[in-house]
Design a protein around this motif. Structure first.
Motif, short mmCIF file in Angstrom:
data_model
loop_
_atom_site.label_atom_id
_atom_site.label_comp_id
_atom_site.label_asym_id
_atom_site.label_seq_id
_atom_site.Cartn_x
_atom_site.Cartn_y
_atom_site.Cartn_z
N TYR A 1 0.85 13.47 10.64
CA TYR A 1 2.03 13.69 9.82
C TYR A 1 1.63 13.98 8.37
O TYR A 1 2.14 14.90 7.73
CB TYR A 1 2.96 12.49 9.89
N GLU A 2 0.69 13.17 7.84
CA GLU A 2 0.23 13.37 6.46
C GLU A 2 -0.40 14.74 6.28
O GLU A 2 -0.13 15.43 5.29
CB GLU A 2 -0.78 12.28 6.08
N GLN A 3 -1.22 15.15 7.23
CA GLN A 3 -1.89 16.45 7.12
C GLN A 3 -0.88 17.59 7.23
O GLN A 3 -0.93 18.55 6.46
CB GLN A 3 -2.97 16.58 8.19
N LYS A 4 0.04 17.47 8.17
CA LYS A 4 1.05 18.52 8.38
C LYS A 4 1.97 18.67 7.17
O LYS A 4 2.34 19.78 6.80
CB LYS A 4 1.88 18.20 9.63
N ASN A 5 2.30 17.55 6.53
CA ASN A 5 3.25 17.56 5.42
C ASN A 5 2.60 17.44 4.05
O ASN A 5 3.31 17.33 3.05
CB ASN A 5 4.27 16.44 5.63
N LYS A 6 1.25 17.45 4.02
CA LYS A 6 0.50 17.36 2.77
C LYS A 6 1.02 16.23 1.89
O LYS A 6 1.46 16.44 0.75
CB LYS A 6 0.54 18.70 2.03
N CYS A 7 0.99 15.01 2.46
CA CYS A 7 1.51 13.85 1.75
C CYS A 7 0.66 12.63 2.08
O CYS A 7 -0.25 12.70 2.90
CB CYS A 7 2.96 13.59 2.14
N HIS A 8 0.99 11.53 1.43
CA HIS A 8 0.37 10.23 1.72
C HIS A 8 1.49 9.28 2.13
O HIS A 8 2.51 9.22 1.46
CB HIS A 8 -0.38 9.69 0.51
#
Length: 81
Positions: free
Chosen positions: A54-61
């Motif tokens: 999810y973090e990689q797909k949405n470029k978030c932490h």
């Protein structure tokens, strides 16, 4: 309070009983939270992998918090309390 509630869709899409298409949050902060973390680890065999994807797909932490914890955001940073 964050930008989206989309992370829950990764774990429990059946919770979306209203069939929401727009998972936009209140956008009062850019912090994304995975609540009930200890429970999720026990419930989902691949909990960490789902969160990382999810973090990689949405470029978030995503901040992991357990029951009884919260996130404090002030001028010094973001803290789990």
């Amino acid at each position: 309070m964050g930008p989206t509630i989309g992370i829950i869709e990764e774990y429990s899409p059946e919770m979306n009983i209203c069939k929401l298409n727009d998972l936009t949050g209140m956008c009062l902060t850019d912090v994304q939270v995975l609540p009930h973390y200890k429970k999720f680890i026990k419930k989902y065999n691949n909990c960490e992998e789902k969160c990382l994807a999810y973090e990689q797909k949405n470029k978030c932490h995503v901040i992991h918090i357990n029951d009884g914890e919260g996130v404090l955001i002030d001028d010094k940073g973001t803290f789990v309390i």
